[in-house]
Design a protein around this motif. Structure first.
Motif, mmCIF file in Angstrom:
data_model
loop_
_atom_site.group_PDB
_atom_site.id
_atom_site.type_symbol
_atom_site.label_atom_id
_atom_site.label_comp_id
_atom_site.label_asym_id
_atom_site.label_seq_id
_atom_site.Cartn_x
_atom_site.Cartn_y
_atom_site.Cartn_z
ATOM 1 N N THR A 3 0.851 -1.185 0.000
ATOM 2 C CA THR A 3 0.000 0.000 0.000
ATOM 3 C C THR A 3 0.889 1.238 0.000
ATOM 4 O O THR A 3 2.063 1.184 0.387
ATOM 5 C CB THR A 3 -0.939 0.044 1.216
ATOM 6 O OG1 THR A 3 -0.157 0.156 2.392
ATOM 7 C CG2 THR A 3 -1.815 -1.194 1.281
ATOM 8 N N ASN A 5 -0.093 5.196 0.918
ATOM 9 C CA ASN A 5 -1.047 6.256 1.192
ATOM 10 C C ASN A 5 -0.334 7.598 1.118
ATOM 11 O O ASN A 5 0.663 7.822 1.790
ATOM 12 C CB ASN A 5 -1.711 6.070 2.553
ATOM 13 C CG ASN A 5 -2.915 6.967 2.684
ATOM 14 O OD1 ASN A 5 -2.783 8.179 2.797
ATOM 15 N ND2 ASN A 5 -4.102 6.373 2.648
ATOM 16 N N GLU A 88 -5.203 6.524 -1.181
ATOM 17 C CA GLU A 88 -4.451 5.272 -1.295
ATOM 18 C C GLU A 88 -4.146 5.006 -2.768
ATOM 19 O O GLU A 88 -5.050 4.886 -3.582
ATOM 20 C CB GLU A 88 -5.253 4.122 -0.687
ATOM 21 C CG GLU A 88 -4.507 2.822 -0.625
ATOM 22 C CD GLU A 88 -3.267 2.887 0.242
ATOM 23 O OE1 GLU A 88 -2.182 2.575 -0.296
ATOM 24 O OE2 GLU A 88 -3.372 3.237 1.429
ATOM 25 N N LEU A 89 -2.866 4.914 -3.094
ATOM 26 C CA LEU A 89 -2.456 4.688 -4.474
ATOM 27 C C LEU A 89 -2.744 3.250 -4.910
ATOM 28 O O LEU A 89 -3.139 3.005 -6.049
ATOM 29 C CB LEU A 89 -0.970 5.007 -4.628
ATOM 30 C CG LEU A 89 -0.401 5.075 -6.027
ATOM 31 C CD1 LEU A 89 -1.098 6.165 -6.848
ATOM 32 C CD2 LEU A 89 1.102 5.348 -5.984
ATOM 33 N N PHE A 90 -2.555 2.303 -4.006
ATOM 34 C CA PHE A 90 -2.802 0.887 -4.292
ATOM 35 C C PHE A 90 -3.694 0.309 -3.186
ATOM 36 O O PHE A 90 -3.191 -0.329 -2.266
ATOM 37 C CB PHE A 90 -1.489 0.096 -4.338
ATOM 38 C CG PHE A 90 -0.463 0.666 -5.270
ATOM 39 C CD1 PHE A 90 -0.636 0.604 -6.645
ATOM 40 C CD2 PHE A 90 0.671 1.281 -4.774
ATOM 41 C CE1 PHE A 90 0.304 1.134 -7.507
ATOM 42 C CE2 PHE A 90 1.626 1.811 -5.639
ATOM 43 C CZ PHE A 90 1.441 1.739 -6.998
ATOM 44 N N PRO A 91 -5.008 0.524 -3.253
ATOM 45 C CA PRO A 91 -5.880 0.049 -2.169
ATOM 46 C C PRO A 91 -5.903 -1.472 -2.082
ATOM 47 O O PRO A 91 -5.820 -2.157 -3.083
ATOM 48 C CB PRO A 91 -7.252 0.599 -2.543
ATOM 49 C CG PRO A 91 -7.171 0.940 -3.983
ATOM 50 C CD PRO A 91 -5.744 1.175 -4.320
ATOM 51 N N ARG A 97 -11.643 2.721 -5.047
ATOM 52 C CA ARG A 97 -11.039 3.409 -6.186
ATOM 53 C C ARG A 97 -9.639 3.907 -5.807
ATOM 54 O O ARG A 97 -9.468 4.605 -4.823
ATOM 55 C CB ARG A 97 -11.923 4.587 -6.557
ATOM 56 C CG ARG A 97 -11.435 5.364 -7.728
ATOM 57 C CD ARG A 97 -12.428 6.441 -8.065
ATOM 58 N NE ARG A 97 -11.782 7.425 -8.898
ATOM 59 C CZ ARG A 97 -12.333 8.548 -9.247
ATOM 60 N NH1 ARG A 97 -13.524 8.859 -8.821
ATOM 61 N NH2 ARG A 97 -11.693 9.384 -10.007
ATOM 62 N N PRO A 98 -8.625 3.565 -6.588
ATOM 63 C CA PRO A 98 -7.280 4.064 -6.312
ATOM 64 C C PRO A 98 -7.193 5.573 -6.567
ATOM 65 O O PRO A 98 -7.915 6.104 -7.405
ATOM 66 C CB PRO A 98 -6.385 3.316 -7.293
ATOM 67 C CG PRO A 98 -7.248 2.394 -8.051
ATOM 68 C CD PRO A 98 -8.666 2.688 -7.737
ATOM 69 N N GLN A 101 -7.479 7.631 -10.172
ATOM 70 C CA GLN A 101 -7.561 6.655 -11.244
ATOM 71 C C GLN A 101 -8.999 6.185 -11.419
ATOM 72 O O GLN A 101 -9.782 6.211 -10.488
ATOM 73 C CB GLN A 101 -6.681 5.446 -10.940
ATOM 74 C CG GLN A 101 -5.213 5.813 -10.780
ATOM 75 C CD GLN A 101 -4.408 4.663 -10.251
ATOM 76 O OE1 GLN A 101 -4.255 3.661 -10.932
ATOM 77 N NE2 GLN A 101 -3.905 4.796 -9.042
ATOM 78 N N THR A 103 -11.381 2.989 -12.314
ATOM 79 C CA THR A 103 -11.338 1.522 -12.368
ATOM 80 C C THR A 103 -12.485 0.945 -13.172
ATOM 81 O O THR A 103 -12.494 -0.238 -13.464
ATOM 82 C CB THR A 103 -11.385 0.933 -10.950
ATOM 83 O OG1 THR A 103 -12.564 1.408 -10.294
ATOM 84 C CG2 THR A 103 -10.155 1.325 -10.153
#
Length: 169
Positions: A3, A5, A88-91, A97-98, A101, A103
């Motif tokens: 992750t 954040n 969060e860039l990579f949840p 939703r990142p 971005q 999805t």
């Protein structure tokens, strides 16, 4: 899963190091300037910071009080904590939703990571002093986050090569 954040992780380059969003607002009155890879990234980061500040301090009276105060108060930290998942860039949760971005868009194709930074060569966009090669570039998460912000802000102006859609996954 890893992750990242943006509230806590150091990703905003300032003179003297990198800091996260929370520290950027805590230390705003002491920061000497941004120190990104390119001025396009600096401008994009400033736009993001301004957007957050205007959301937290929506009225002229709020902003005047803030100006006289000389530094941000706890309202920014409360806002960031309230929306922590959105940064969060990579949840971990696939339903989430990142950051910055989309999805729900169908993926047409994949692109090499060096297509994300506006200032890097990719495909047939060769530059004089940049020697990145598609498929060989690697970007640390902090650089991915900065360039995602820059590409989203400048992508709407058609400067990224993603003209058919203003957003990307």
């Amino acid at each position: 899963m890893k992750t990242f954040n943006l509230i806590d992780q150091p990703w905003i380059p300032v003179k003297g190091g990198k800091i996260g969003l929370a520290d950027t607002f805590r230390q705003a009155h002491q920061i000497q300037g941004l120190a990104s890879e390119t001025s396009l990234v600096d401008v994009s980061l400033l736009r993001l910071l301004l957007t957050i500040a205007q959301r937290v301090y929506p009225t002229d009276a709020d902003r005047l009080r803030l100006w006289r105060q000389g530094s941000f108060d706890d309202r920014v930290q409360h806002y960031l904590n309230r929306w922590r998942q959105a940064f969060e860039l990579f949840p971990e949760d696939e339903a989430q939703r990142p950051f910055f971005q989309c999805t729900d868009m169908p993926t047409r194709s994949t692109s090499p990571i060096n297509k994300l930074p506006i200032h890097m060569a990719s495909g047939d966009t060769v530059t004089f002093a940049d020697h990145h090669v598609d498929g060989r570039a690697r970007l640390p998460f902090d650089e991915v986050a900065r360039n995602l912000v820059a590409t989203q802000f400048f992508g709407l102006g058609g400067l990224t090569g993603y003209n058919k859609s203003p957003s990307f996954q």
